[in-house]
Design an enzyme around this catalytic site. Structure first.
Site, PDB file in Angstrom:
ATOM      1  N   HIS A  54      26.514   1.376  20.483  1.00 54.85           N
ATOM      2  CA  HIS A  54      27.523   2.185  21.166  1.00 54.85           C
ATOM      3  C   HIS A  54      27.757   3.508  20.438  1.00 54.85           C
ATOM      4  CE1 HIS A  54      30.520   2.437  24.294  1.00 54.85           C
ATOM      5  NE2 HIS A  54      31.303   3.029  23.422  1.00 54.85           N
ATOM      6  N   ARG A  66      18.863  -4.917  20.176  1.00 52.70           N
ATOM      7  CA  ARG A  66      18.586  -3.491  19.996  1.00 52.70           C
ATOM      8  C   ARG A  66      19.333  -2.884  18.817  1.00 52.70           C
ATOM      9  NH1 ARG A  66      22.665  -0.829  23.761  1.00 52.70           N
ATOM     10  NH2 ARG A  66      23.655  -2.534  24.870  1.00 52.70           N
ATOM     11  N   CYS A 106      21.947   3.660  35.168  1.00 48.21           N
ATOM     12  CA  CYS A 106      22.935   4.297  34.300  1.00 48.21           C
ATOM     13  C   CYS A 106      22.627   4.099  32.821  1.00 48.21           C
ATOM     14  CB  CYS A 106      24.343   3.782  34.607  1.00 48.21           C
ATOM     15  SG  CYS A 106      24.556   2.017  34.291  1.00 48.21           S
ATOM     16  N   ASN A 166      19.445  -0.379  29.254  1.00 46.70           N
ATOM     17  CA  ASN A 166      19.518  -0.745  27.838  1.00 46.70           C
ATOM     18  C   ASN A 166      19.532  -2.255  27.671  1.00 46.70           C
ATOM     19  OD1 ASN A 166      19.804   1.981  27.603  1.00 46.70           O
ATOM     20  ND2 ASN A 166      21.921   1.945  26.941  1.00 46.70           N
TER      21      ASN A 166
END
Length: 741
Positions: free
Chosen positions: A351, A627, A664, A616
């Site tokens: 993030h 990730r 997105c 993602n």
């Protein structure tokens, strides 16, 4: 035995220098295994070099060298497996070195030291007796070698760091910047040596001064966010300030000094004591307050130990260097003073990395050893385009990078000149470009020009900036501001999506596999009291407009959709009786992140108005790669042909079932990703503001029909790297290579 392993590893990790670390390894391993000799050989320029020993001649250290094809040590490194022999002299690979005097040793056990698939060296123990080391001894040495690999790697980095001019990492956000370093969380630890005060009165005065300075810093930050109308953040600093009062931690610090401890020891002792107490509490909210105590303790310690260092409000723009940046750290940092981010840990799609891209700040992650290099206040060049950090570059090099920055700005200006024009391919294919957003204070400038609306508003950002769940009225205020700023354009608001790499300090979720755990819609459905408040707030905020679209994250089955729609109906009916015709029922969609939903789109289309692909997490789950884990982050590849085929199939199925679909995830803001997505038929892409002008410029210079042929070629390739090379060649053939930088 576990304690012995831990003690050796910790001792090596905290050694004063690399030489001491190697000496600790051989001496402590020799004692632990009650053997007569222990040596360590390190790989340098394709040769294994005797680097430390306890049992062989010390004069041989640094002198004895062998290739991987020589000797038993070379055999262990070459095979990457242990070698256990009762009599090493009888083995055909045994090689005698006169200068080590090992003729008396017969029993031989060697374990390779491997770090991230690379052999660093070999750990060897020897004995005079002709006997084979038993299974327990072999397992111990193998385990020790594995645990030492990281410590050796870090110690070597420490040894090399003062002479290094260049560090390498992984690009998290593109760009180039030149500024001095601001190191946060460098070498100061919360646990400090316990020392008595020489002059108690002086220590009390020093401590009070540090506490007051810390309070002033927090007050300044609080006022700045009040001025920026970021009210969500103000409560964080108010809570921290109150902890420094005499009735709280501040008083405890002073009390400890008056009992005879130095100021540094007092802060350390009190902090550690309270952290232990709070972490043992059952109440989750109180338990999480340990993080506040740690934060304050480190801030006060830094003022005591390094009173001259720069504070949170630097006088000039800086490159932030830290162990791991989080969303709160970046949100509280002065935005006009942050020109680059460098971290030792973190993932490309964490993030914080996504936030860095949203802010347009160059960032590189996974820069090993950078905190040990003592680069605070040194001039740096961050070239995030290549994943490079240069320390104290020459004037000539600085001049070259300034030229690169000027060229980059010129390109960005060139892209921006067309931002007001529609994103339409040469052959007339219209692509709608939307924004991903989360920080309210920067949204106004982002939505002003060039976008078709907000494709993803991350509602978790306001939640993360609170010290408690925001009330319904607080949420209404934030959501209404977002909708007003959008000026009638559609806004897709994602319901609360926390968990994984997006924790809430006041609602901690402790799980072994957080990305596969309690997050997204799962959490909301388990807490309908929170979910209903958020849905009501969204609907109230949208009164008088039809802009609002609600997006449900982390949906993994149809029942979750049905339950969510039921709660939405409940919230709408409750508000309808009060607000009447001012409100309309918003459109509802789900995020395609969990692979199972790819095979249920026919059923999904009967329940929702649209879907949005979160590339993602979809990539993460399809490739079984965390990730944010640097050990496997190289395996995370959104251009993996399997991922591309899944995205193409999803687009086809959505078209077949008349289900509007957008993307997105980060893929939608990358030039290579956009080319592939548009070729698949996606015509709604949502991205960070920093990508908008560049993507618009790119789309106006490509042909949709050409891209279809390119996609068919890409889908026949065997790796993501081959896909990238193919698209790069396409860009070069159309003189668009600069857009990749």
């Amino acid at each position: 035995m576990l304690k012995t392993l831990r003690d050796i590893t910790q001792a090596v990790a905290s050694a004063q220098n690399f030489h001491s670390a190697l000496e600790l390894i051989v001496t402590r391993t020799k004692v632990a295994m009650t053997t007569q000799c222990c040596s360590i050989y390190l790989l340098e320029d394709d040769n294994l070099v005797l680097s430390a020993t306890d049992g062989l001649l010390q004069s041989a250290v640094g002198q004895v060298k062998m290739s991987l094809s020589e000797g038993l040590v070379g055999l262990a490194a070459e095979r990457e497996e242990p070698i256990n022999l009762a009599d090493a002299h009888q083995h055909p690979r045994f090689k005698h070195f006169d200068q080590v005097e090992e003729a008396s040793f017969r029993a031989f056990l060697a374990a390779p030291i491997v770090y991230q698939k690379r052999v660093l060296g070999v750990l060897v123990v020897q004995q005079a007796d002709t006997r084979q080391f038993n299974e327990g001894e072999e397992a111990f040495l193998m385990t020790l070698a594995a645990q030492l690999a990281m410590a050796i790697k870090n110690q070597r980095k420490k040894a090399e760091a003062p002479d290094l001019l260049l560090f390498k990492g992984i690009t998290a956000a593109n760009g180039i910047a030149i500024a001095h370093a601001l190191v946060l969380g460098g070498q100061i630890e919360l646990q400090q040596p316990e020392t008595k005060a020489v002059a108690i009165k002086d220590e009390v005065s020093r401590l009070i001064a540090a506490i007051e300075t810390c309070k002033e810093t927090l007050s300044t930050l609080s006022q700045r966010f009040e001025n920026e109308e970021d009210n969500e953040v103000v409560s964080i600093f108010s809570a921290l300030q109150s902890l420094l009062d005499n009735a709280s931690l501040g008083g405890e610090y002073i009390k400890e000094v008056r009992e005879g401890w130095s100021a540094v020891s007092a802060v350390s002792r009190v902090s550690l004591r309270y952290i232990e107490q709070f972490t043992q509490m059952q109440d989750l909210y109180l338990k999480e307050r340990a993080s506040d105590i740690r934060d304050l303790g480190l801030r006060v310690l830094r003022l005591l130990i390094e009173p001259e260092r720069m504070g949170f409000e630097p006088d000039v723009p800086v490159i932030l260097v830290t162990k791991e940046a989080d969303a709160t750290m970046l949100a509280e940092f002065p935005r006009h003073k942050l020109v680059g981010i460098v971290t030792e840990q973190g993932g490309v799609n964490s993030h914080a990395a996504i936030l860095a891209r949203a802010l347009g700040v160059p960032a590189i992650i996974g820069v090993e050893g950078v905190l040990a290099a003592r680069i605070d206040k040194k001039l740096l060049v961050i070239n995030a385009n290549r994943g490079q950090l240069l320390v104290s570059p020459s004037p000539t090099l600085i001049a070259e990078y300034r030229s690169l920055i000027s060229a980059e700005k010129a390109l960005q200006n060139q892209y921006s000149q067309e931002l007001g024009l529609p994103a339409e391919t040469i052959d007339g294919k219209r692509i709608h470009l939307y924004l991903n957003a989360g920080l309210l204070s920067s949204l106004a400038s982002e939505i002003a020009e060039g976008s078709d609306g907000v494709g993803l508003y991350r509602t978790e950002i306001p939640f993360m900036l609170h010290q408690r769940f925001p009330s319904e009225s607080e949420q209404v205020k934030v959501y209404r501001q977002v909708l007003d700023i959008a000026c009638g354009k559609p806004v897709v608001m994602r319901t609360l999506d926390v968990g994984g790499d997006k924790p809430l300090s006041y609602f901690p979720i402790k799980e072994e596999n957080p990305f596969l755990g309690w997050r997204g819609i799962r959490l909301s459905l388990d807490h309908p009291e929170l979910f209903l408040v958020q849905l009501r707030a969204m609907i109230q905020a949208s009164a008088g407009s039809r802009q609002l679209h609600i997006l449900l994250p982390m949906v993994s089955n149809l029942d979750e959709i049905d339950q969510s729609i039921t709660y939405l109906e409940q919230a709408f009916i409750e508000l309808k009786s009060d607000l009447g015709d001012q409100i309309v029922k918003p459109k509802v969609g789900i995020m395609i992140e969990v692979p199972a939903l790819l095979y249920q789109l026919a059923e999904v289309a009967k329940r929702v108005d649209f879907v949005s692909v979160g590339s993602n997490d979809l990539t993460q789950y399809m490739l079984a790669v965390d990730r944010n884990n640097p050990r496997v982050s190289t395996l995370y590849d959104c251009y993996h042909p399997g991922i591309l085929r899944a995205l193409k199939r999803a687009r086809f199925d959505c078209w077949q079932y008349h289900l509007p679909v957008s993307v997105c995830g980060e893929l939608a803001g990358e030039p290579i990703g956009v080319i592939l997505l548009v070729a698949m038929g996606y015509d709604q892409l949502s991205m960070n503001q920093g990508s908008l002008a560049r993507i618009n410029y790119l789309l106006r210079r490509v042909s949709h029909s050409d891209l279809s042929e390119l996609l068919e070629m890409a889908l026949t390739l065997s790796s993501g790297q081959e896909v990238r090379e193919l698209i790069r060649e396409y860009f070069e053939s159309r003189e668009l290579s600069a857009i990749l930088n």
